[in-house]
Each structure stands twice: as C-alpha cells, then as structure tokens.
Design an enzyme around this catalytic site. Structure first.
Site, PDB file in Angstrom:
ATOM      1  N   HIS A 165     -10.998  15.912  28.426  1.00  0.00           N
ATOM      2  CA  HIS A 165     -10.793  16.178  29.861  1.00  0.00           C
ATOM      3  C   HIS A 165     -11.356  15.059  30.735  1.00  0.00           C
ATOM      4  O   HIS A 165     -11.142  15.066  31.951  1.00  0.00           O
ATOM      5  CB  HIS A 165     -11.438  17.511  30.265  1.00  0.00           C
ATOM      6  CG  HIS A 165     -10.825  18.708  29.611  1.00  0.00           C
ATOM      7  ND1 HIS A 165      -9.464  18.969  29.670  1.00  0.00           N
ATOM      8  CD2 HIS A 165     -11.367  19.705  28.861  1.00  0.00           C
ATOM      9  CE1 HIS A 165      -9.208  20.087  28.995  1.00  0.00           C
ATOM     10  NE2 HIS A 165     -10.345  20.545  28.487  1.00  0.00           N
ATOM     11  N   ASP A 199      -9.890  25.456  19.091  1.00  0.00           N
ATOM     12  CA  ASP A 199      -9.861  26.593  20.017  1.00  0.00           C
ATOM     13  C   ASP A 199      -8.461  27.212  20.109  1.00  0.00           C
ATOM     14  O   ASP A 199      -8.237  28.131  20.901  1.00  0.00           O
ATOM     15  CB  ASP A 199     -10.398  26.217  21.408  1.00  0.00           C
ATOM     16  CG  ASP A 199      -9.890  24.895  21.927  1.00  0.00           C
ATOM     17  OD1 ASP A 199      -8.998  24.296  21.294  1.00  0.00           O
ATOM     18  OD2 ASP A 199     -10.391  24.439  22.979  1.00  0.00           O
ATOM     19  N   ASP A 208      -5.938  20.296  20.740  1.00  0.00           N
ATOM     20  CA  ASP A 208      -6.847  21.257  21.366  1.00  0.00           C
ATOM     21  C   ASP A 208      -6.018  22.249  22.191  1.00  0.00           C
ATOM     22  O   ASP A 208      -4.948  21.926  22.692  1.00  0.00           O
ATOM     23  CB  ASP A 208      -7.812  20.493  22.284  1.00  0.00           C
ATOM     24  CG  ASP A 208      -8.902  21.358  22.890  1.00  0.00           C
ATOM     25  OD1 ASP A 208     -10.037  21.317  22.385  1.00  0.00           O
ATOM     26  OD2 ASP A 208      -8.614  22.078  23.882  1.00  0.00           O
TER      27      ASP A 208
END
Ligand code: OKP
Ligand code: ZN
Length: 366
Positions: free
Chosen positions: A179, A304, A215
């Site tokens: 990010h 995740d 992800d």
C-alpha cells in the site's frame, strides 16, 4: 496418476529474514469506528518462521549473510522507488514526535480534500504526517524506522540471491509494503518492499519484471510506483474496490499511463470469491506474464485471501495455497516471494508454507 508426481522432490528454498521487524508493533487501529489492537503484529512473522523451520523448507539467512554490501546499498535502491523527502520524513518522524513530548503512536488526523487549492508540504509534524499518508492505518513508533529499514534489506538481499542463483527465494518481510506509494504510507505499509525488490532486479540487469500481487487488498502503492513504467508489469488480484479496502483504486480499467500503458492489470473479484473464481484470475495473469516474457517474477504474497482472515472476504482454503504455488511455478521463471498480508495468525504459517511447497514442487510435465 501422473507417474512423475511422486518423483518431484522439493528443492531447498532459501528464506531471508531479520529480527528487526519485532521493534515495530503498533498499539491500535480503527475498525468499524472502534480502536482495536493492531492486526498487523510481530507474531505474524514468528508464526511463518516456525512453520518454515518445522517443514525444513531450507536455510533461513540474514540479509548480511547472503549480501554483505546490502548495508551500504539499500538507501540508493530505496530512493529509486520512494521520494527522498518521504524517506527523510520517516527517518526523523519519531524523533520529532518524541521531542514534542508524545509517547503514543503517531497517527495522522487530516488529509487534503479534493479541490485543495494547492497542496504544499506543511512545516508542522501533524501536517506532514497527513501529507505523507492516505489513511490512519500505519502507526509510527520508536521501532518503526529500524523495522522498515531492516525489512527493505531483507527484500533487496532476496532479490540479489534470485539474481545470483536464478531460483526461487522467500523474503519474510514485515511490516508489509504494497500500500506504500512513491511518497505515502497507509494500510500497515511504509516502504514498498516488493517494488524495491523489483527495482534491485532491474538494477542488476533484468529487462522486464513481472510483479504479481495476490494479497486480498489492491496493491495501490505498487500500482502508483510503476503506473507510468513499462519495465515492470504490475498485476493485482483483489477484493472489488466497490466493496473492499482501500476502495479508491483497483478497477479493471486502470491499465497504466504514458509508456506504462498496458503494463498495469487489475483483477477485482467479488467478496466471497473462492478458489474456482480466484484461480481463473490467476490463470489470466500467468498468460500475461508469459506473454511479457519477464526475466523474473516478484510475488506480493498476502495470505489474507484465506477463508478465516479476520479483515478480508475471500474464501480460499489452506490446501488452495499449494495449488496457487504450483500454478505460479508454471510461469517457469524465478520467483522472489515478498510477504504482504495475512491476519489469521494461527493459520498464516501453514498457508504460507503451503504456497512455498507448491512453488517448489510443481506437478511434473509428463
Ligand atoms: C494491509 B494488507 C477494513 C479496514 C482495513 C487496513 C487493511 C490493510 C491491509 N475494514 N484496514 O493489504 O494486508
Ligand atoms: Zn492485504
């Protein structure tokens, strides 16, 4: 049964790791309007390490062991993917904060809204904290700088090892990085470890790097860094931005700009997607990677996507990560795996281990 399957003996996989990440442990994050303990915590990496040791996947080495020069080189590489003013901000942030008498984590409070007349860099620390972040999800404390600089060196040393041995390497990086954009942090991320690894491979002579982000969350920072470049093909498979964090990017029509046009590809999937949907997006991304003829693949690995993840919404099972690793291995190029997210701490080790086992033992051609 494929007679070659049982002959596929796993090759040893070298893991790069450094203890420094332990120093970074945020106190709290906002979830649904409440302050809750941070999901992104040191135990995540500890659990992965424990599983790697148990599975005897291969040696676990420090950055200095495989690449002693990393200590004098990492800042140069880092400055190619992040702006120097952003790096300097992170280097000094905690010192300034504690000098002002604060003891709690730094968290930003204000960001420039749309139609801000002109966005300048504020002098005040609070102002700069907002300027250099896109959310309040990246707390800074005394150990943040040592941890993020340590883990950047883990990523660079892993890329260096891939360059030398031309076989897969695992960088057990923490905190995650995808990010983090050129000059901003957010979503638990400060420095973009995957982008730094890709840059190091290019600096070592690679012509084209594929960067695949699996992800659950869109790799908005990585997209930002490479959006106008054609030497890194960025692809991300993630929760649809209409419903999922970070929510402002990750649409399929974001395909790059300028020389980078056509070198950015997003695969948004609906919350609830399982292996059958997810693996179709993966298949498309592998075709793109093959077509691009990449010299190496940087894999931003978040587990995740797991069905039990407390903050994410896909439905992958632990066994699916073996298949994921095998499918990625079929791209037939060396892979440097960079750890990103995964917050089901009890299963994070097994899921990561399964991915790596799949990567090392693809089904053999018959
Ligand atoms: C980091 B990585 C959603 C809150 C999301 C931040 C998530 C950062 C994920 N209710 N908070 O991509 O795993
Ligand atoms: Zn994530």
């Amino acid at each position: 049964m494929n007679p070659h399957l049982d002959q596929a003996t796993p090759q040893p996989l070298i893991t790069l790791y450094s203890e420094g990440h332990h120093q970074h442990h945020g106190q709290a994050e906002l979830k649904d309007g409440q302050l809750v303990p941070c999901f992104e915590k040191p135990a995540r990496a500890d659990m992965i390490l424990a599983q790697l040791r148990e599975a005897h996947l291969g040696a676990i080495k420090t950055p200095e062991e495989v690449y002693p020069e990393v200590q004098s080189h990492w800042q140069q590489t880092l400055a190619k993917v992040h702006s120097q003013d952003y790096i300097d901000f992170l280097a000094n942030a905690w010192r300034e904060w504690s000098a002002a008498g604060h003891q709690h984590d730094m968290l930003p409070l204000a960001w420039p809204p749309r139609r801000t007349t002109s966005i300048r860099i504020p002098d005040s620390l609070d102002g700069r904290l907002g300027y250099y972040s896109f959310d309040a999800g990246a707390p800074i404390n005394a150990g943040t700088w040592p941890a993020i600089t340590d883990t950047v060196q883990v990523a660079i040393a892993a890329a260096e090892l891939l360059h030398r041995q031309q076989s897969h390497v695992f960088a057990l990086t923490r905190p995650p990085g995808h990010h983090a954009g050129r000059d901003y942090m957010g979503g638990y991320c400060y420095f973009n470890n995957a982008a730094v690894a890709a840059q190091h491979l290019l600096d070592r002579g690679a012509q084209r790097i594929a960067l695949l982000d699996v992800d659950f969350h869109h790799g908005n920072g990585t997209q930002d860094i490479f959006y106008a470049r054609d030497d890194v093909l960025f692809q991300s498979i993630h929760g649809d931005p209409r419903a999922c964090y970070p929510g402002f990017t990750g649409y399929a029509d974001e395909t790059g700009e300028g020389p980078g046009k056509g070198f950015n590809q997003n695969y948004p999937l609906l919350p609830g997607s399982d292996w059958s949907e997810w693996s179709q997006a993966l298949a498309l991304s592998i075709i793109k990677i093959n077509h691009y003829a990449a010299d190496a693949l940087v894999l931003s690995l978040g587990v995740d996507t797991f069905e039990g993840d407390p903050i994410s919404h896909f439905k992958l099972k632990s066994e699916d990560y073996i298949k994921m690793g095998q499918r990625i291995a079929e791209a037939n190029i060396p892979v440097v795996v960079i750890m990103e997210g995964g917050y089901a701490v009890e299963e994070i080790g097994l899921n990561t281990r399964n991915l790596l086992i799949g990567l090392m033992t693809p089904p053999q051609e018959s």
